[in-house]
Write a protein that holds these residues in place. Structure first.
Motif, mmCIF file in Angstrom:
data_model
loop_
_atom_site.group_PDB
_atom_site.id
_atom_site.type_symbol
_atom_site.label_atom_id
_atom_site.label_comp_id
_atom_site.label_asym_id
_atom_site.label_seq_id
_atom_site.Cartn_x
_atom_site.Cartn_y
_atom_site.Cartn_z
ATOM 1 N N ALA A 187 55.218 17.164 -109.093
ATOM 2 C CA ALA A 187 55.488 15.964 -109.765
ATOM 3 C C ALA A 187 56.959 15.420 -109.443
ATOM 4 O O ALA A 187 57.170 14.233 -109.574
ATOM 5 C CB ALA A 187 55.568 16.348 -111.283
ATOM 6 N N ARG A 188 57.776 16.511 -109.454
ATOM 7 C CA ARG A 188 59.461 16.054 -109.096
ATOM 8 C C ARG A 188 59.378 15.300 -107.697
ATOM 9 O O ARG A 188 60.071 14.258 -107.617
ATOM 10 C CB ARG A 188 60.215 17.478 -109.122
ATOM 11 C CG ARG A 188 61.744 16.775 -109.257
ATOM 12 C CD ARG A 188 62.324 18.251 -109.139
ATOM 13 N NE ARG A 188 62.185 18.917 -110.464
ATOM 14 C CZ ARG A 188 61.476 20.068 -110.617
ATOM 15 N NH1 ARG A 188 61.252 20.768 -109.599
ATOM 16 N NH2 ARG A 188 61.892 20.670 -111.894
ATOM 17 N N GLU B 44 56.486 9.798 -115.981
ATOM 18 C CA GLU B 44 55.397 10.389 -115.911
ATOM 19 C C GLU B 44 55.865 11.906 -115.388
ATOM 20 O O GLU B 44 55.270 12.845 -115.864
ATOM 21 C CB GLU B 44 54.325 9.652 -114.862
ATOM 22 C CG GLU B 44 54.099 8.289 -115.306
ATOM 23 C CD GLU B 44 53.243 7.703 -114.589
ATOM 24 O OE1 GLU B 44 52.418 6.627 -114.768
ATOM 25 O OE2 GLU B 44 53.122 7.974 -113.082
ATOM 26 N N ALA B 45 56.658 12.168 -114.344
ATOM 27 C CA ALA B 45 57.143 13.462 -113.784
ATOM 28 C C ALA B 45 57.401 14.267 -114.823
ATOM 29 O O ALA B 45 57.316 15.308 -115.080
ATOM 30 C CB ALA B 45 57.805 13.020 -112.721
ATOM 31 N N SER C 117 57.773 12.073 -107.783
ATOM 32 C CA SER C 117 58.538 11.054 -108.302
ATOM 33 C C SER C 117 60.014 10.598 -107.601
ATOM 34 O O SER C 117 60.211 9.452 -107.519
ATOM 35 C CB SER C 117 59.369 11.476 -109.568
ATOM 36 O OG SER C 117 60.519 10.775 -110.256
ATOM 37 N N ILE D 218 54.971 15.527 -117.428
ATOM 38 C CA ILE D 218 54.172 16.419 -116.859
ATOM 39 C C ILE D 218 54.731 17.776 -117.230
ATOM 40 O O ILE D 218 54.199 18.835 -117.569
ATOM 41 C CB ILE D 218 53.861 16.149 -115.672
ATOM 42 C CG1 ILE D 218 52.835 14.944 -115.346
ATOM 43 C CG2 ILE D 218 53.256 17.535 -114.729
ATOM 44 C CD1 ILE D 218 52.522 14.533 -113.897
ATOM 45 N N SER D 219 56.058 17.534 -116.917
ATOM 46 C CA SER D 219 56.940 18.950 -117.157
ATOM 47 C C SER D 219 57.028 19.474 -118.555
ATOM 48 O O SER D 219 56.679 20.614 -118.850
ATOM 49 C CB SER D 219 58.207 18.798 -116.574
ATOM 50 O OG SER D 219 59.123 19.801 -116.715
ATOM 51 N N ILE E 89 54.933 8.459 -108.147
ATOM 52 C CA ILE E 89 54.346 8.434 -109.647
ATOM 53 C C ILE E 89 55.724 8.201 -110.449
ATOM 54 O O ILE E 89 57.106 8.245 -109.743
ATOM 55 C CB ILE E 89 53.956 9.841 -110.095
ATOM 56 C CG1 ILE E 89 55.009 10.805 -109.744
ATOM 57 C CG2 ILE E 89 52.758 10.052 -109.549
ATOM 58 C CD1 ILE E 89 54.691 12.269 -110.681
ATOM 59 N N ARG F 156 55.069 21.501 -111.366
ATOM 60 C CA ARG F 156 56.366 20.789 -111.773
ATOM 61 C C ARG F 156 57.120 20.053 -110.523
ATOM 62 O O ARG F 156 57.384 19.029 -110.411
ATOM 63 C CB ARG F 156 57.169 21.767 -112.409
ATOM 64 C CG ARG F 156 56.698 22.157 -113.825
ATOM 65 C CD ARG F 156 57.537 23.330 -114.289
ATOM 66 N NE ARG F 156 57.345 24.128 -115.512
ATOM 67 C CZ ARG F 156 57.638 23.530 -116.949
ATOM 68 N NH1 ARG F 156 58.464 22.744 -116.913
ATOM 69 N NH2 ARG F 156 57.032 24.213 -117.597
#
Length: 332
Positions: A176-177, A189-190, A180, A193-194, A185, A173
């Motif tokens: 991904a954050r 999308e982030a 972003s 994913i979460s 990304i 997480r």
């Protein structure tokens, strides 16, 4: 005298370069992204040095031991040799009382700045490039030092520990954050994913349409009797019920029922046009439920309680609503 000073300058340069290389490679190995290394090594045509680097990182303790030995060889042994040789050179020029302390201070500053701080900064910023380039050399050094490494590993077994790649939901997480935020990304999308991890925390009963709200049809009624209901409703799938309580005969597609009406088959019943449905327990996790929709034409499931009673209806779109961010947990 000039030749001695030249040799001294060359030795200083060798010590600084050796220390800088060891420090830079060490910083690169410690900061390089292990997932990136695994990705490069797993390609059909891996990047040069990627597989070697992956093996070196797998036994990171041994690799760092090689670097520590080499680095201290330059910093400690090299400095001692330089001090001895500098003493000899400056005594020949009869200025050792003033020059030797200045040389020692200057060498210490150079080692700190050019042998440690600067190369580690470069190694950290160019971690993957430095790591890939140094992998073959580290492999050769490891073979040369193997007898010493085996001895050290017997004395310090922690060196032999393998460095495995692992992560958890929270780390993914966060990655991904951060990806972003840095524009690597897309933000959506982030967010998705979460939300994927949210599926593991939800059950079918959290997303299903409860029985009181689920679209149902009496299996014995004719399509002519149900014509108004079918036309006015927008529900795609209907649960076909039998005469007994909780008797589910199947599910019927609204389009198929309306087509039958247009073809003059209004005498048929929903039970005759229904399709076999799969039953799922209300406590099934949504991530497992999602995989059950593979190769399924209906895309709906009848949810039952622990006694097998019909409690709701759920479709693939309910799970996708979670991923898309449309679903909101009810306050109840």
């Amino acid at each position: 005298m000039n030749e001695d000073l030249l040799y001294l300058a060359i030795l200083v340069l060798i010590v600084l370069m050796g220390s800088a290389l060891c420090s830079g490679v060490e910083a690169a190995l410690l900061t390089v992204n292990p997932l990136r290394v695994h990705q490069l090594a797993a390609r059909p045509k891996p990047v040069a040095g990627a597989r070697r680097l992956a093996k070196l990182r797998q036994k990171l303790g041994r690799t760092l031991t090689v670097l520590v030995i080499a680095n201290n060889g330059f910093n400690i042994f090299g400095s001692l040799m330089l001090g001895s040789y500098a003493t000899y050179v400056f005594e020949q020029s009869q200025v050792s009382v003033i020059t030797l302390p200045l040389f020692s201070i200057g060498l210490t500053i150079l080692v700190i700045l050019l042998g440690e701080i600067l190369p580690k900064s470069i190694g950290s910023s160019l971690a993957i490039e430095v790591s890939l380039a140094s992998a073959p050399v580290l492999h050769v050094l490891g073979l040369i030092m193997r007898p010493l490494l085996l001895l050290l590993e017997r004395l310090l077994p922690v060196i032999t520990a393998e460095n495995e790649i692992n992560t958890d939901e929270e780390e993914i997480r966060q990655m991904a954050r951060l990806g972003s935020q840095k524009g690597q990304i897309e933000a959506d999308e982030a967010a998705m994913i979460s939300k994927v991890f949210q599926l593991n925390d939800l059950k079918a009963r959290d997303l299903m349409t409860p029985r009181v709200s689920a679209p149902t049809l009496n299996g014995s009624s004719t399509l002519n009797d149900l014509k108004k209901t079918l036309i006015e409703s927008n529900d795609q799938w209907w649960v076909v019920l039998g005469e007994e309580v909780d008797k589910v005969l199947g599910v019927a597609n609204r389009e198929k029922l309306l087509t039958a009406l247009l073809l003059g088959q209004g005498h048929l019943t929903p039970s005759e046009l229904s399709e076999t449905v799969e039953f799922v327990p209300e406590m099934i996790r949504v991530d497992r439920l999602l995989t059950s929709f593979d190769n399924d034409k209906s895309g709906v499931r009848v949810v039952v309680d622990e006694f097998g009673g019909f409690v709701g209806l759920i479709g693939a779109e309910a799970v996708l609503a979670v991923l898309a961010g449309w679903w909101r947990k009810s306050s109840s």
